[in-house]
Structures are given as structure tokens and as C-alpha cells.
Design an enzyme around this catalytic site. Structure first.
Site, PDB file in Angstrom:
ATOM      1  N   LYS A 120       0.747  -1.045   0.149  1.00  0.00           N
ATOM      2  CA  LYS A 120      -0.097  -0.107  -0.138  1.00  0.00           C
ATOM      3  C   LYS A 120       0.658   1.208   0.064  1.00  0.00           C
ATOM      4  CE  LYS A 120      -1.345   1.859   3.798  1.00  0.00           C
ATOM      5  NZ  LYS A 120      -1.993   2.080   5.215  1.00  0.00           N
ATOM      6  N   CYS A 170     -19.203   6.209   4.990  1.00  0.00           N
ATOM      7  CA  CYS A 170     -19.022   4.822   4.890  1.00  0.00           C
ATOM      8  C   CYS A 170     -17.795   4.334   5.747  1.00  0.00           C
ATOM      9  CB  CYS A 170     -18.869   4.071   3.308  1.00  0.00           C
ATOM     10  SG  CYS A 170     -19.043   2.590   3.266  1.00  0.00           S
ATOM     11  N   CYS A 218     -25.631   5.305   6.110  1.00  0.00           N
ATOM     12  CA  CYS A 218     -26.251   4.711   5.172  1.00  0.00           C
ATOM     13  C   CYS A 218     -27.561   5.835   4.740  1.00  0.00           C
ATOM     14  CB  CYS A 218     -26.963   3.475   5.248  1.00  0.00           C
ATOM     15  SG  CYS A 218     -25.573   2.213   5.317  1.00  0.00           S
ATOM     16  N   CYS A 264     -26.186   8.616   2.562  1.00  0.00           N
ATOM     17  CA  CYS A 264     -25.435   8.051   1.274  1.00  0.00           C
ATOM     18  C   CYS A 264     -26.548   8.294   0.232  1.00  0.00           C
ATOM     19  CB  CYS A 264     -24.780   6.473   1.583  1.00  0.00           C
ATOM     20  SG  CYS A 264     -23.936   5.962   0.139  1.00  0.00           S
ATOM     21  N   CYS A 271     -26.231  -0.199  -3.506  1.00  0.00           N
ATOM     22  CA  CYS A 271     -25.219  -0.867  -2.453  1.00  0.00           C
ATOM     23  C   CYS A 271     -25.838  -1.990  -1.908  1.00  0.00           C
ATOM     24  CB  CYS A 271     -24.759   0.027  -1.608  1.00  0.00           C
ATOM     25  SG  CYS A 271     -23.618  -0.570  -0.404  1.00  0.00           S
TER      26      CYS A 271
END
Length: 374
Positions: A259, A334, A341, A344, A350
Site C-alpha cells: 500500500k 461509509c 447509510c 448516502c 449498494c
């Protein structure tokens, strides 16, 4: 009188001889019966098939053909010494800190889908349904750029410094970012700059205790201070004060995992060889159903698995932007626990929407919405 006594003595001897003869006959019969009944269990004079030809001499019992084998003493085994830098027990290393190249062996070779390479992976997989709409929806929610990553991410480290010094600052920022919030990481970089410790020369000369004090409270600050000293020395000796410009060389640095290596290449050298996947990207891609383990529909188990799976279908022009986009989305909406949610705009697309633990207010709004529909 003597004849009588002599006859009695003779009779006694005959009687005793007959008595001993009977006893000996009975003993032989008993021994024969015992020998025949124990025959399957007795060990013959021939060598046992599992015994070693160098076994110790057998102990022979007189009047019998039974041989008793004695067990050889086991050789004393020396305790295994731990490998250099390894511990036989204890807590595992933190994410990305113990990245090791996979040693090819018949039992440990990875499949091509999960192997770590220095070259980019071609997009050959089938993209998930509606991924373009989902990505556009996330971009709209992130248009305000109010997440911590937007102002305090690793790409902001040393932005005011000359190119060589900035690259080293980016490397340190990536190293300190593991298991650390952007706010804490940014403050640590700022303290290092105030004390003139954003160059390999300065870090190499500084006391490790001083570095610990300056970077505290970043996660695992003690270990990271040690890594900083080692990295500074490597940069001075091998790269003339600069940082490595290849993925393999970056991965060889202590404390630098996939990463971090991809992130450093993106920012410091403008070299895109893969997607930088941290815990936010890993979590969100699995929630959206964008990635899965090779050959299954199960979630990926690590950021590195997510990176390989995501690169199979995501167009390469999105590889750089996807990290800050999803990281900020994961910081603000998120979130790992109690995802918002209700705030969102892509919940209809989703598969994980409202299925994970959320806040009481979101549950209430959800129940009110369902009651209105009924």
C-alpha cells in the site's frame, strides 16, 4: 528289624521318585499349554521387521525361544533457534510492517491472480454492474472535499520543500500513516519539520528517543522511529540522499508494504504501477461487491487481495483517483462502524446498505420510511 527299616526306606525313595516324576510331567504339560496359548503373541528369534539392524542384543530366557527387544535411546533433539528477526510467539506485526517477498516453492507458490509484481495488472476481469453510476455518486458526495484526507493526507507532506526533500517527506508520511489517523499523522510531520528532521541526513544524526517524542502519538511510534533511522541510512548510502524509484526497492525498505509503496510511487515519482489500497478502500470495495476472492464470491481478506482483484477490471485511468475518493468517503460516510447509510445517495445500488450496524437515528429513519411505504 533292620530289614523292616530298609524296606521302609526303599519304599519311601520309590514313592518320592514317583512323586517328583509326576510333578515334572505336570510342569511340562502346563508349560506346553501356556506356550501354545501364547504363541501368536511371542516374539520369535527372527528380527522384527520394524526393528533396526543395529538394535541392542536381545535378552534370551533359558528354556524358551522368546527374544525381548529393547528400545534404543532417542537422540536428544536440540531446540529450534528462532530465525533472525522472527519471534516464535507474540502479537503479529501491524499492517504493512512485515511485508516479505514470496519465496517460490512447490508448496507456497501463489496463483497468478494473487502474486505481487512490479508491473501493472491488465484489466481483464468483468466489471461489476452499475459501477460507473456508483463511482459517479461517490464523486458527487465527495465534491465538497471536507474529509481529513483532503487536507492532511500523505500527498500534502512536505509540499513546500524542494523535490528531493519532498520525496523523503512523502516517504516518512506514508510510513507514519499506518494505523494512524490523518490528523495525528499530519501533526507529527509538522513537528518533524519544525525540528529540521525531514531530511535523511538529519534523521540519521538524530537520537531515536528524540524522534519518538516528536512523532508520538502515531500508532506504533517506537517501531516507526527505528524504521525511520534505518530508512534514512539506506537513502544516504544507496540512493545518494534520495528515495528509491522502483516498487521492488521501496518494498525492500523496513516498514514499507505494498500500500505504502504504490502511494509513494504515485506521489513522489508520478509512477502508476498499481492501486493504493488501504483499510478504507478494502472495506468499501467489499461492501459494494466490487471485489471477491479468486474463483469465489467471498469477500477478499486483505487489502492486497483487494488491490489485485480491483485492478482486474478498474480502468487504469482511475487507479490514482480511487484511493483519495474512497478514503474520504470512508472517513465521512461509509465509516467502519455505524456507516451513515441514511446520508448516502447510492444505497439503492449498494448490496450492503442498511445491513451493518448503524446509528439509532438511521434505524429510526429507516423504520419510518418503511411505515410510510406500507
Amino acid at each position: 528289624m533292620s530289614l523292616v527299616n530298609g524296606g521302609a526306606a526303599s519304599s519311601t525313595l520309590v514313592h518320592n521318585a514317583a512323586w517328583f516324576y509326576r510333578i515334572r510331567t505336570m510342569n511340562r504339560q502346563i508349560q506346553g499349554a501356556v506356550s501354545s496359548s501364547n504363541k501368536p503373541l511371542s516374539l520369535k528369534t527372527q528380527q522384527h521387521p520394524l526393528s533396526d539392524s543395529k538394535s541392542e542384543p536381545a535378552n534370551v530366557v533359558s528354556g524358551s525361544e522368546t527374544r525381548v527387544y529393547t528400545r534404543k535411546k532417542r537422540l536428544k533433539q536440540e531446540p529450534l533457534e528462532p530465525l533472525p528477526g522472527k519471534q516464535l510467539c507474540g502479537l503479529p506485526d501491524i499492517e504493512d510492517f512485515a511485508y516479505k517477498k514470496n519465496i517460490a516453492s512447490p508448496s507456497s507458490r501463489r496463483s497468478p491472480e494473487t502474486s505481487i509484481t512490479g508491473t501493472s495488472v491488465k484489466t481483464v476481469g468483468n466489471p461489476p454492474e452499475n459501477w460507473v453510476k456508483v463511482l459517479e455518486g461517490i464523486r458527487q458526495m465527495r465534491s465538497s472535499e471536507d474529509a481529513p484526507v483532503d487536507s492532511m493526507g500523505c500527498d500534502k507532506a512536505g509540499s513546500f520543500l524542494p523535490p528531493t526533500e519532498r520525496r523523503f517527506a512523502v516517504l516518512l508520511g506514508a510510513l507514519l500513516s499506518s494505523q494512524t489517523k490523518d490528523q495525528v499523522n499530519n501533526a507529527a510531520i509538522h513537528r518533524l519539520h519544525q525540528n529540521g528532521l525531514l531530511t535523511p541526513e538529519a534523521v540519521d544524526k538524530a537520537d531515536e528517543s528524540t524522534i519518538k517524542e516528536l512523532i508520538y502519538p502515531v500508532g506504533f511510534y517506537t517501531r516507526k522511529a527505528t524504521y525511520m533511522k534505518k530508512i534514512a541510512r539506506i537513502c544516504l548510502v544507496k540512493y545518494n540522499g534520495d528515495i528509491p524509484n522502483s516498487l521492488d526497492d521501496l518494498l525492500s525498505l523496513p516498514g514499507i508494504g505494498p500500500k505504502m509503496a504504490h502511494l509513494i510511487l504515485h506521489i513522489a515519482w508520478n509512477d502508476v504501477q498499481g492501486i493504493c489500497v488501504d483499510t478504507h478502500v478494502h472495506r468499501i470495495c467489499n461492501r459494494l461487491g466490487w471485489v471477491s476472492r479468486s474463483g469465489t464470491k467471498q469477500k477478499t481478506t486483505s487489502p492486497e487481495e483487494t488491490r489485485v482483484a480491483l485492478q482486474q477490471w478498474l480502468p487504469k485511468e482511475e487507479w490514482v483517483a480511487i484511493n483519495p475518493l474512497l478514503v474520504g468517503f470512508g472517513q465521512m460516510i461509509c465509516t467502519p462502524l455505524r456507516p451513515r447509510c441514511e446520508a448516502c445517495s447510492i444505497t439503492k445500488l449498494c448490496p450492503a446498505a442498511f445491513k451493518e450496524t448503524s446509528s439509532p437515528s438511521s434505524k429510526l429513519k429507516k423504520s419510518n420510511g418503511r411505515s410510510k411505504e406500507l
